[in-house]
Design a protein around this motif. Structure first.
Motif, PDB file in Angstrom:
ATOM      1  N   THR A   1       4.141   0.798   2.250  1.00 19.41           N
ATOM      2  CA  THR A   1       4.099  -0.257   3.261  1.00 19.41           C
ATOM      3  C   THR A   1       3.961  -1.612   2.596  1.00 19.41           C
ATOM      4  O   THR A   1       2.888  -1.948   2.080  1.00 19.41           O
ATOM      5  N   PRO A   2       5.033  -2.407   2.572  1.00 18.88           N
ATOM      6  CA  PRO A   2       4.891  -3.795   2.097  1.00 18.88           C
ATOM      7  C   PRO A   2       4.019  -4.584   3.079  1.00 18.88           C
ATOM      8  O   PRO A   2       4.161  -4.437   4.298  1.00 18.88           O
TER       9      PRO A   2
ATOM     10  N   ALA B   1      -0.019   2.746  10.026  1.00 19.45           N
ATOM     11  CA  ALA B   1       1.410   3.036  10.052  1.00 19.45           C
ATOM     12  C   ALA B   1       1.758   4.169   9.091  1.00 19.45           C
ATOM     13  O   ALA B   1       2.561   5.049   9.413  1.00 19.45           O
ATOM     14  N   GLN B   2       1.163   4.161   7.907  1.00 23.26           N
ATOM     15  CA  GLN B   2       1.420   5.227   6.941  1.00 23.26           C
ATOM     16  C   GLN B   2       1.040   6.584   7.489  1.00 23.26           C
ATOM     17  O   GLN B   2       1.792   7.559   7.396  1.00 23.26           O
TER      18      GLN B   2
ATOM     19  N   GLN C   1      -5.854   0.214  -2.419  1.00 24.81           N
ATOM     20  CA  GLN C   1      -7.110   0.855  -2.028  1.00 24.81           C
ATOM     21  C   GLN C   1      -6.940   1.525  -0.668  1.00 24.81           C
ATOM     22  O   GLN C   1      -7.371   1.027   0.358  1.00 24.81           O
ATOM     23  N   VAL C   2      -6.280   2.691  -0.700  1.00 20.07           N
ATOM     24  CA  VAL C   2      -6.062   3.436   0.531  1.00 20.07           C
ATOM     25  C   VAL C   2      -7.248   4.366   0.762  1.00 20.07           C
ATOM     26  O   VAL C   2      -7.914   4.806  -0.182  1.00 20.07           O
TER      27      VAL C   2
ATOM     28  N   LEU D   1       0.859  -1.183   0.000  1.00 22.37           N
ATOM     29  CA  LEU D   1       0.000   0.000   0.000  1.00 22.37           C
ATOM     30  C   LEU D   1       0.895   1.232   0.000  1.00 22.37           C
ATOM     31  O   LEU D   1       2.016   1.193   0.531  1.00 22.37           O
ATOM     32  N   GLY D   2       0.406   2.315  -0.565  1.00 19.47           N
ATOM     33  CA  GLY D   2       1.207   3.530  -0.571  1.00 19.47           C
ATOM     34  C   GLY D   2       0.348   4.767  -0.680  1.00 19.47           C
ATOM     35  O   GLY D   2      -0.710   4.761  -1.310  1.00 19.47           O
TER      36      GLY D   2
END
Length: 459
Positions: free
Chosen positions: A379-380, A392-393, A417-418, A316-317
């Motif tokens: 985030t892997p 965490a992001q 899908q953030v 995710l990013g």
């Protein structure tokens, strides 16, 4: 119409492959580079020619089925549940016009093919860090590339777009033929049609002074703050970024990195090597170097600068565009990223400005051009849930003072899908204009499995 009937109807009319969920190869074709999410269509069409796209879009419109498009699946942002998935990976090809410094690129083409084709003429495309990314999705989302400070966003250099709009009409769109749609496609393209090809500018670059400096953060305190000070006086010909992370002590990482807190500074400079070495010298003196690969290289080796992983994986990013980062904030971000925790994060700070801050010769909808830096958190998903990754992001993103935010995000560097609205990818006035155009071009919002701009129902 059920999935079986849909598949049979399409199979009778297209030259390419048509697959249903029960067919061999269906799952593999639905899978993209981003493995955390996957489209689950009722039918998948892998076009062999542009006319196959026309037929598939007409069929979807007739039966009120949503449409998603996937070439490589790097930037998957919304998944299709039912409906028609167009896998454009079979539509490939590059034609270079060396005299005009342009390339015509088919929908499924990856940048590696364009880099190789252009290099024969001493030219290069405005690609990003990983040449395995598909050209169309990357460019139409903006295209923040290796040479961005010198040449601007890749989408600023699009000359023509071949697209099938939701009315199943194939069009060649240029600034002269359809200025409104041309403007919208360049920065919000997935909302307005299925793009089957692009004509893009190439730039006269055949070599770089580039690579990465890898620092042990335990012996290089304040690296991020030092990097930010270094960027203040750089020429536009130098585009760079810094990444901070704590490597797990796992065998899959090189021994020199395992269990270390590390900073990667990536450099791409189009000037001569001697001047490049002078510009990079202050960073080389910043602390203990674990690796130094910054040197002269042919542009065909540009993928080695970031050395991004080539294997599909889950991640995710998200990112924010910033006016600046003061030293206190820099130290806080470094500590957040490298402190032990259950969810590892990678933070990139990318230096913007230069040509990125200037409007393009032909207007498009890439905004927030006054940003000086971009902060990305990746985030892997190595044993962490998506909810843990998002939390965490945002610990990192929210650590920066609100006064530093420009107010937007870069589409290219949002992965998966953030949470959050898609509105902030565009300036407010542009977003309002785009919703009005969407209501005319795609009032049913068939093209919604993307960074979606819903139609303005009042129009």
């Amino acid at each position: 119409m059920n999935g079986a009937a849909t598949a049979q109807t399409l199979a009778d009319r297209v030259r390419g492959a048509v697959l249903r969920p029960s067919d061999p190869g269906f799952d593999a074709r639905c899978a993209g580079f981003q493995t955390a999410h996957r489209h689950r269509p009722s039918v998948l069409v892998r076009p062999a020619v542009t006319e196959d796209v026309v037929v598939a879009v007409a069929h979807a419109a007739e039966h009120e089925l949503s449409v998603a498009v996937q070439a490589t699946g790097h930037g998957l942002s919304a998944t299709l549940d039912g409906g028609v998935l167009l896998d454009t990976g079979g539509l490939t090809g590059v034609t270079v016009d060396a005299a005009a410094r342009t390339a015509r690129v088919a929908a499924g083409t990856r940048f590696a093919e364009v880099v190789e084709a252009a290099s024969r003429y001493g030219l290069a495309p405005l690609n990003g860090s990983f040449p395995g990314v598909g050209v169309v999705g990357y460019v139409l989302g903006g295209g923040l590339g290796l040479l961005a400070r010198q040449f601007g966003y890749a989408v600023d250099h699009v000359r023509a777009v071949d697209v099938v709009t939701p009315d199943a009409r194939p069009r060649r769109v240029t600034a002269d033929r359809d200025p409104e749609l041309f403007r919208a496609l360049r920065g919000a393209g997935a909302n307005f049609g299925v793009v089957t090809g692009l004509e893009i500018d190439l730039v006269p670059v055949s070599r770089l002074y580039g690579g990465e400096l890898v620092f042990d953060l335990a012996r290089t305190p304040g690296l991020l703050a030092r990097y930010l000070r270094w960027t203040e006086a750089l020429p536009e010909e130098l585009t760079s970024s810094v990444s901070l992370l704590a490597y797990p002590d796992l065998p899959l990482f090189p021994p020199r990195l395992r269990g270390r807190r590390v900073g990667h500074v990536r450099i791409a400079y189009t000037g001569d090597g001697e001047e490049g070495a002078r510009l990079v010298a202050p960073l080389r003196a910043a602390g203990q170097l674990l690796t130094d690969t910054v040197a002269e290289m042919p542009y065909t080796e540009c993928g080695a600068i970031y050395n991004d992983p080539a294997m599909p994986h889950a991640y995710l990013g998200d990112n924010v565009l910033l006016r600046g980062i003061d030293p206190t904030e820099a130290d806080a971000v470094t500590e957040l990223v490298t402190a032990p925790g259950p969810v590892p994060c990678v933070v990139d700070v990318r230096h913007l400005g230069g040509a990125l801050g200037r409007p393009p010769a032909v207007p498009n909808v890439v905004g927030h051009r006054d940003a000086r830096y971009l902060l990305r958190v990746l985030t892997p998903l190595l044993g962490a849930s998506p909810d843990q990754a998002v939390e965490a992001q945002h610990r990192v993103l929210d650590a920066l003072a609100a006064r530093q935010r420009v107010g937007g995000r870069c589409q290219n560097l949002v992965y998966g899908q953030v949470p959050g609205s898609a509105d902030d990818f565009w300036e407010p006035a542009d977003h309002q204009w785009l919703t009005g155009l969407k209501s005319r071009i795609d009032p049913a919002n068939l093209l919604r499995c993307n960074r979606n701009i819903p139609p303005d129902r009042a129009c």
